[in-house]
Write a protein that holds these residues in place. Structure first.
Motif, PDB file in Angstrom:
ATOM      1  N   HIS A  41      -4.619 -11.750  -3.906  1.00  0.00           N
ATOM      2  CA  HIS A  41      -5.593 -11.564  -2.820  1.00  0.00           C
ATOM      3  C   HIS A  41      -7.012 -11.812  -3.317  1.00  0.00           C
ATOM      4  O   HIS A  41      -7.855 -12.355  -2.588  1.00  0.00           O
ATOM      5  CB  HIS A  41      -5.463 -10.145  -2.259  1.00  0.00           C
ATOM      6  N   GLU A  42      -7.257 -11.438  -4.574  1.00  0.00           N
ATOM      7  CA  GLU A  42      -8.594 -11.614  -5.146  1.00  0.00           C
ATOM      8  C   GLU A  42      -8.805 -13.026  -5.686  1.00  0.00           C
ATOM      9  O   GLU A  42      -9.935 -13.400  -6.028  1.00  0.00           O
ATOM     10  CB  GLU A  42      -8.807 -10.604  -6.273  1.00  0.00           C
TER      11      GLU A  42
ATOM     12  N   GLY B  22       2.951  -5.092  -7.329  1.00  0.00           N
ATOM     13  CA  GLY B  22       1.804  -4.611  -6.567  1.00  0.00           C
ATOM     14  C   GLY B  22       0.501  -5.139  -7.132  1.00  0.00           C
ATOM     15  O   GLY B  22      -0.406  -5.541  -6.385  1.00  0.00           O
ATOM     16  N   GLU B  23       0.406  -5.159  -8.462  1.00  0.00           N
ATOM     17  CA  GLU B  23      -0.791  -5.691  -9.115  1.00  0.00           C
ATOM     18  C   GLU B  23      -0.899  -7.199  -8.903  1.00  0.00           C
ATOM     19  O   GLU B  23      -1.999  -7.734  -8.676  1.00  0.00           O
ATOM     20  CB  GLU B  23      -0.741  -5.366 -10.606  1.00  0.00           C
TER      21      GLU B  23
ATOM     22  N   GLY C   5       2.927   1.597  -3.144  1.00  0.00           N
ATOM     23  CA  GLY C   5       2.070   1.893  -4.284  1.00  0.00           C
ATOM     24  C   GLY C   5       1.783   3.372  -4.456  1.00  0.00           C
ATOM     25  O   GLY C   5       1.266   3.789  -5.502  1.00  0.00           O
TER      26      GLY C   5
ATOM     27  N   GLY D  34       0.809  -1.215   0.000  1.00  0.00           N
ATOM     28  CA  GLY D  34       0.000   0.000   0.000  1.00  0.00           C
ATOM     29  C   GLY D  34       0.838   1.258   0.000  1.00  0.00           C
ATOM     30  O   GLY D  34       0.605   2.181  -0.791  1.00  0.00           O
TER      31      GLY D  34
ATOM     32  N   ARG E  40      -2.237  -7.896  -5.525  1.00  0.00           N
ATOM     33  CA  ARG E  40      -3.675  -7.615  -5.463  1.00  0.00           C
ATOM     34  C   ARG E  40      -4.469  -8.753  -6.104  1.00  0.00           C
ATOM     35  O   ARG E  40      -5.485  -9.201  -5.564  1.00  0.00           O
ATOM     36  CB  ARG E  40      -3.979  -6.297  -6.170  1.00  0.00           C
ATOM     37  N   ARG E  41      -3.994  -9.231  -7.246  1.00  0.00           N
ATOM     38  CA  ARG E  41      -4.692 -10.323  -7.934  1.00  0.00           C
ATOM     39  C   ARG E  41      -4.651 -11.605  -7.106  1.00  0.00           C
ATOM     40  O   ARG E  41      -5.613 -12.385  -7.089  1.00  0.00           O
ATOM     41  CB  ARG E  41      -4.045 -10.574  -9.297  1.00  0.00           C
TER      42      ARG E  41
END
Length: 300
Positions: free
Chosen positions: A266-267, A259-260, A241, A238, A263-264
């Protein structure tokens, strides 16, 4: 009678100490006239005293104090070097370290004020008020001075000044985005800044990076420090970023890409992860391998 003579001898032996202390006391009061008088007394009684040269430098500094704006960057460079090469060592010679630092601080503050009208000049990158405010310990004034420089975040020197001011004033967490940008823009200055900050966590991370990162071993490796940091400290995603991504720099793109990826992950978007990881491997194979080593997956 013999005891009295011994007492007189002790007094005589300590007379030079008393006179030196008189000079230092006047210096710490920043009383130029009193310091000159005490120095003259010391010199007349102990002309070979080893402290005289340093004390003379400091007394003259008080006597020659000026509040006039500096004429140009050349004059600023000369005065700054005088403080660095003559005044600061002299203060350290005759005062304890903490007192010497405190005594020098008003000198740096005065010089920063005198340098304020000078605009940033790319041919005199260190001749600006901002680093002088840092020397004076005024983080807010240093920040204000950097903010007068157009696109300061694209220039190594101002970016380094702003990063240090942010760290000194608000701590490491607030400084992370600027540290990231510093690593991308000027890895050698980034390494020098980390050494100067003496932050325990930064020092640990730097040593770990030096030991683990699969680079060339050159100073330029630090451009990859932010991306590597996301691998070993994903909780910082965070804060990191928030850094301004520089798409023309592979290391900057890799940091944004990681960073992306985080995030992916985590999703749970496995389909998109395949292409993102492949792109990361193109940017830096060693970094990709370090990332994959932390995942319970095999690169296909």
């Amino acid at each position: 009678m013999q005891q009295s003579m011994q007492q007189l001898d002790i007094f005589a032996d300590s007379r030079d100490v008393v006179l030196r202390n008189d000079v230092v006391e006047q210096l710490q009061r920043r009383h130029a006239g009193g310091a000159r008088a005490s120095l003259t007394q010391l010199a007349s009684e102990y002309p070979a005293d080893s402290a005289l040269p340093a004390m003379t430098v400091l007394v003259r500094e008080l006597e020659n104090e000026s509040s006039l704006p500096l004429a140009d960057h050349t004059e600023l460079t000369a005065v700054r070097r005088h403080l660095e090469d003559e005044v600061t060592p002299a203060a350290q010679r005759v005062m304890p370290a903490q007192d010497a630092h405190a005594w020098s601080t008003p000198c740096w503050r005065s010089l920063a004020e005198r340098a304020a009208p000078l605009v940033f000049c790319r041919s005199h990158t260190e001749s600006h008020a901002a680093p002088l405010w840092l020397r004076a310990g005024d983080w807010a004034a240093a920040t204000d001075a950097v903010n007068t420089i157009e696109s300061w975040w694209r220039i190594p020197s101002p970016l380094a000044w702003m990063t240090e001011a942010r760290y000194r004033g608000a701590g490491l967490d607030a400084a992370w985005p600027l540290l990231v940008e510093m690593a991308w823009l000027a890895p050698s200055r980034f390494a020098a800044l980390i050494a100067r900050l003496r932050d325990a966590l930064l020092d640990v991370l730097r040593r770990r990076f030096d030991a683990e990162f699969p680079g060339t071993g050159e100073i330029e490796d630090y451009v990859w420090f932010p991306a590597w940091l996301l691998v070993v400290k994903p909780a910082l995603a965070g804060r990191l970023g928030e850094a301004r991504v520089q798409r023309e720099l592979p290391a900057s793109r890799a940091t944004a890409l990681l960073g992306e990826i985080l995030r992916r992950e985590h999703e749970g978007d496995q389909h998109e992860l395949v292409s993102l990881r492949e792109e990361l491997s193109w940017l830096h194979t060693g970094l990709f391998d370090a990332y994959m080593a932390t995942r319970k997956v095999q690169h296909r």
